[in-house]
Design a protein around this motif. Structure first.
Motif, PDB file in Angstrom:
ATOM      1  N   THR A  97      56.398 -91.121 -11.147  1.00 57.73           N
ATOM      2  CA  THR A  97      56.320 -92.479 -11.690  1.00 57.73           C
ATOM      3  C   THR A  97      55.939 -93.473 -10.599  1.00 57.73           C
ATOM      4  O   THR A  97      55.083 -94.335 -10.793  1.00 57.73           O
ATOM      5  N   GLU A  98      56.565 -93.329  -9.428  1.00 56.33           N
ATOM      6  CA  GLU A  98      56.260 -94.227  -8.312  1.00 56.33           C
ATOM      7  C   GLU A  98      54.830 -94.026  -7.812  1.00 56.33           C
ATOM      8  O   GLU A  98      54.145 -94.992  -7.465  1.00 56.33           O
ATOM      9  N   VAL A  99      54.375 -92.786  -7.779  1.00 59.04           N
ATOM     10  CA  VAL A  99      52.992 -92.514  -7.365  1.00 59.04           C
ATOM     11  C   VAL A  99      52.027 -93.146  -8.366  1.00 59.04           C
ATOM     12  O   VAL A  99      51.029 -93.768  -7.978  1.00 59.04           O
ATOM     13  N   ALA A 100      52.308 -93.014  -9.655  1.00 54.43           N
ATOM     14  CA  ALA A 100      51.450 -93.608 -10.677  1.00 54.43           C
ATOM     15  C   ALA A 100      51.399 -95.128 -10.530  1.00 54.43           C
ATOM     16  O   ALA A 100      50.337 -95.743 -10.665  1.00 54.43           O
ATOM     17  N   LYS A 101      52.558 -95.742 -10.229  1.00 56.17           N
ATOM     18  CA  LYS A 101      52.589 -97.194 -10.007  1.00 56.17           C
ATOM     19  C   LYS A 101      51.721 -97.562  -8.807  1.00 56.17           C
ATOM     20  O   LYS A 101      50.966 -98.539  -8.853  1.00 56.17           O
ATOM     21  N   ALA A 102      51.838 -96.798  -7.720  1.00 56.93           N
ATOM     22  CA  ALA A 102      51.050 -97.072  -6.518  1.00 56.93           C
ATOM     23  C   ALA A 102      49.562 -96.923  -6.813  1.00 56.93           C
ATOM     24  O   ALA A 102      48.746 -97.743  -6.374  1.00 56.93           O
ATOM     25  N   GLN A 103      49.202 -95.882  -7.580  1.00 55.30           N
ATOM     26  CA  GLN A 103      47.795 -95.688  -7.939  1.00 55.30           C
ATOM     27  C   GLN A 103      47.290 -96.855  -8.780  1.00 55.30           C
ATOM     28  O   GLN A 103      46.171 -97.328  -8.587  1.00 55.30           O
ATOM     29  N   ALA A 104      48.111 -97.330  -9.702  1.00 59.79           N
ATOM     30  CA  ALA A 104      47.714 -98.466 -10.544  1.00 59.79           C
ATOM     31  C   ALA A 104      47.513 -99.714  -9.690  1.00 59.79           C
ATOM     32  O   ALA A 104      46.553-100.472  -9.903  1.00 59.79           O
ATOM     33  N   GLU A 105      48.378 -99.930  -8.716  1.00 63.94           N
ATOM     34  CA  GLU A 105      48.235-101.083  -7.828  1.00 63.94           C
ATOM     35  C   GLU A 105      46.947-100.984  -7.013  1.00 63.94           C
ATOM     36  O   GLU A 105      46.261-101.991  -6.809  1.00 63.94           O
ATOM     37  N   VAL A 106      46.625 -99.777  -6.551  1.00 64.48           N
ATOM     38  CA  VAL A 106      45.386 -99.584  -5.799  1.00 64.48           C
ATOM     39  C   VAL A 106      44.186 -99.889  -6.684  1.00 64.48           C
ATOM     40  O   VAL A 106      43.252-100.583  -6.264  1.00 64.48           O
ATOM     41  N   MET A 107      44.211 -99.397  -7.899  1.00 65.60           N
ATOM     42  CA  MET A 107      43.091 -99.641  -8.819  1.00 65.60           C
ATOM     43  C   MET A 107      42.964-101.132  -9.133  1.00 65.60           C
ATOM     44  O   MET A 107      41.858-101.672  -9.165  1.00 65.60           O
ATOM     45  N   ASP A 108      44.085-101.815  -9.348  1.00 68.41           N
ATOM     46  CA  ASP A 108      44.054-103.255  -9.593  1.00 68.41           C
ATOM     47  C   ASP A 108      43.481-103.999  -8.398  1.00 68.41           C
ATOM     48  O   ASP A 108      42.677-104.919  -8.549  1.00 68.41           O
ATOM     49  N   ALA A 109      43.879-103.585  -7.197  1.00 69.19           N
ATOM     50  CA  ALA A 109      43.371-104.214  -5.977  1.00 69.19           C
ATOM     51  C   ALA A 109      41.875-103.988  -5.850  1.00 69.19           C
ATOM     52  O   ALA A 109      41.136-104.890  -5.466  1.00 69.19           O
ATOM     53  N   ARG A 110      41.423-102.786  -6.165  1.00 70.61           N
ATOM     54  CA  ARG A 110      39.987-102.483  -6.084  1.00 70.61           C
ATOM     55  C   ARG A 110      39.198-103.307  -7.092  1.00 70.61           C
ATOM     56  O   ARG A 110      38.112-103.777  -6.787  1.00 70.61           O
ATOM     57  N   ARG A 111      39.748-103.459  -8.278  1.00 68.44           N
ATOM     58  CA  ARG A 111      39.057-104.270  -9.286  1.00 68.44           C
ATOM     59  C   ARG A 111      38.932-105.714  -8.808  1.00 68.44           C
ATOM     60  O   ARG A 111      37.931-106.357  -9.019  1.00 68.44           O
ATOM     61  N   GLY A 112      39.978-106.206  -8.149  1.00 69.46           N
ATOM     62  CA  GLY A 112      39.957-107.564  -7.613  1.00 69.46           C
ATOM     63  C   GLY A 112      38.937-107.727  -6.502  1.00 69.46           C
ATOM     64  O   GLY A 112      38.321-108.782  -6.365  1.00 69.46           O
ATOM     65  N   GLU A 113      38.705-106.669  -5.702  1.00 69.62           N
ATOM     66  CA  GLU A 113      37.732-106.718  -4.613  1.00 69.62           C
ATOM     67  C   GLU A 113      36.303-106.737  -5.140  1.00 69.62           C
ATOM     68  O   GLU A 113      35.419-107.302  -4.525  1.00 69.62           O
ATOM     69  N   ARG A 114      36.075-106.121  -6.282  1.00 73.81           N
ATOM     70  CA  ARG A 114      34.719-106.005  -6.838  1.00 73.81           C
ATOM     71  C   ARG A 114      34.239-107.302  -7.485  1.00 73.81           C
ATOM     72  O   ARG A 114      33.079-107.472  -7.744  1.00 73.81           O
ATOM     73  N   ARG A 115      35.160-108.193  -7.783  1.00 73.14           N
ATOM     74  CA  ARG A 115      34.782-109.427  -8.476  1.00 73.14           C
ATOM     75  C   ARG A 115      34.115-110.397  -7.568  1.00 73.14           C
ATOM     76  O   ARG A 115      34.058-110.494  -6.489  1.00 73.14           O
TER      77      ARG A 115
END
Length: 115
Positions: A97-115
């Protein structure tokens, strides 16, 4: 279901905390794409691991054996063996669960970088 293990590495002179590798075994393979392969390295960077190693087979790391055995000879000459095994029920699910949360945070951060 995949298992997570930590393989501690020898410390180097410049290490501010002990280096480690995250080992994922009993992994059920999915289609290997470049984005999936880079996801493991991203996860390593997020948690501070030197690498993430992923295996389909079971990998046993002897240093991670948490079973304790104590053998003592009693005054009457009998041998007493005490074996203590940890109760890790639910541990894997909690970590995943914690790994999935960390992965989601990474993906959210990456989406923010692409904007």
């Amino acid at each position: 279901m995949a298992r997570l293990q930590i393989l501690e590495l020898p410390e180097g002179a410049g290490d501010d905390r002990p280096p480690f590798v995250l080992v994922v075994d009993q992994y059920e393979p999915v289609e290997a794409t470049p984005s999936r392969l880079f996801r493991h390295q991203d996860m390593a960077e997020q948690i501070g691991a030197r690498a993430v190693l992923v295996f389909e087979d079971t990998i046993d790391i002897p240093a991670n054996d948490l079973t304790l055995t104590h053998v003592q000879e009693a005054a009457d000459g009998n041998v007493i063996r005490l074996r203590v095994e940890p109760d890790l029920e639910g541990f894997t699910e909690t970590v995943m669960t914690e790994v999935a949360k960390a992965q989601a945070e990474v993906m959210d951060a990456r989406r923010g970088e692409r904007r």
